[in-house]
Design an enzyme around this catalytic site. Structure first.
Site, PDB file in Angstrom:
ATOM      1  N   HIS A  69       0.323  -0.981  -0.203  1.00  0.00           N
ATOM      2  CA  HIS A  69       0.125   0.012   0.070  1.00  0.00           C
ATOM      3  C   HIS A  69       0.896   1.679   0.319  1.00  0.00           C
ATOM      4  O   HIS A  69       1.803   1.133   0.529  1.00  0.00           O
ATOM      5  CB  HIS A  69      -0.567  -0.302   1.148  1.00  0.00           C
ATOM      6  CG  HIS A  69       0.166  -0.294   2.251  1.00  0.00           C
ATOM      7  ND1 HIS A  69       0.337   0.995   3.201  1.00  0.00           N
ATOM      8  CD2 HIS A  69      -0.272  -1.022   3.964  1.00  0.00           C
ATOM      9  CE1 HIS A  69       0.973   0.654   4.348  1.00  0.00           C
ATOM     10  NE2 HIS A  69       0.728  -0.928   4.845  1.00  0.00           N
ATOM     11  N   ASP A  70       0.596   2.453  -0.567  1.00  0.00           N
ATOM     12  CA  ASP A  70       1.180   3.327  -0.893  1.00  0.00           C
ATOM     13  C   ASP A  70       2.282   3.839  -1.389  1.00  0.00           C
ATOM     14  O   ASP A  70       2.895   4.793  -1.220  1.00  0.00           O
ATOM     15  CB  ASP A  70       0.829   4.111   0.662  1.00  0.00           C
ATOM     16  CG  ASP A  70       0.040   4.225   1.559  1.00  0.00           C
ATOM     17  OD1 ASP A  70      -1.343   4.906   0.635  1.00  0.00           O
ATOM     18  OD2 ASP A  70      -0.380   3.412   2.619  1.00  0.00           O
TER      19      ASP A  70
ATOM     20  N   GLY B   3       4.662  -1.455   2.941  1.00  0.00           N
ATOM     21  CA  GLY B   3       3.944  -0.320   2.211  1.00  0.00           C
ATOM     22  C   GLY B   3       4.949   0.916   2.251  1.00  0.00           C
ATOM     23  O   GLY B   3       6.168   1.425   2.299  1.00  0.00           O
TER      24      GLY B   3
END
Length: 265
Positions: A121-122, A139
């Site tokens: 994520h991100d 992440g």
């Protein structure tokens, strides 16, 4: 013409471009956008607010856009944006962003993600990146253009890897990797420059020589801190584009640690 296999499920609301091919038993969620020429082979699952750029090709059992592996995620609307002409091989996983990380995971154009690679994520992945088999990004990782990650390598959350860098297989990256750097080891140590990658780009010899000299000044000189040495180089070599890329990367943030040939903040 767009081809959707009778066993595939394309939910209402999905936006499908021209000349898209969706193979058997693939599932496309209601908030997914597939640009022109995207190919999903059999058993591909694309979910969430995910956009896939033109000409990208996704292979069986890839899981794209499902909820991030973050216990803080509370179901907020976040995105996964994948660029054009990417090759995403079998069992690759890519997660959308989180509210705490800006809300968007982004992948550039012309990348290759080999079997089992993971984009957390991100993450922000540039263009022409290559992640070999089972390479993983935690992440919030920033991966610049033309980065290569060897098989079974892993990059810790919030790390940055600069343009043109290469990470050896089975290497664990805990700190930032300078542009054009080459790192190896169970915990990554800087092992020199990615000279092969630089030569393949047909860069002028004098620029490569200047970068090699800058590397020695940064990492073979024990006077001062890495940051102070980078500041001196930035002042002295402002006309050398490769050197400037490295010094800008080091000086961009003042709270970073870097992979070095030895233990050093």
């Amino acid at each position: 013409m767009t081809e959707i296999h009778p066993t595939a499920i394309v939910e209402d609301g999905a936006v499908i471009g021209e000349n898209v091919r969706i193979g058997p038993y693939s599932i496309v969620g209601p908030d997914v956008k597939l640009a022109d020429g995207v190919t999903l082979e059999a058993h591909v699952a694309v979910a969430g607010h995910t956009s896939i750029g033109a000409g990208s090709h996704i292979f069986p059992f890839a899981s794209i856009g499902h909820k991030p592996q973050d216990l803080k995620f509370a179901g907020e609307v976040t995105e996964l944006i994948i660029g054009a002409n990417n090759q995403i091989r079998e069992h690759v996983t890519m997660n959308p962003g989180t509210e705490g990380g800006g809300g968007v995971t982004r992948v550039g154009d012309n990348c290759l993600f080999m079997v089992g690679a993971h984009v957390g994520h991100d993450c922000q992945v540039g263009n022409h990146a290559i992640l070999a088999n089972n390479a993983t990004l935690a992440g919030h990782v920033e991966l610049a253009d033309f980065v290569i990650l060897g098989g079974l390598s892993a990059v810790r959350q919030w790390s940055r890897i600069g343009t043109g860098a290469i990470v050896g297989g089975m290497t664990g990256v805990e700190f930032d990797v300078i542009p054009y750097g080459s790192v190896i080891g169970d915990r990554a140590r800087l092992a020199g420059l990615n000279l092969i990658g630089l030569k393949r780009k047909n860069l002028p010899r004098e620029q490569i020589h200047a970068l090699r000299a800058a590397y020695r000044a940064l990492f073979e000189n024990e006077e001062g801190t890495l940051r102070s040495r980078a500041e001196a180089l930035a002042a002295e070599q402002s006309d050398q584009p490769l050197v400037k890329t490295v010094t800008d990367f080091i000086l961009e943030k003042d709270d970073r640690r870097f992979c070095t040939p030895r233990s050093e903040d």
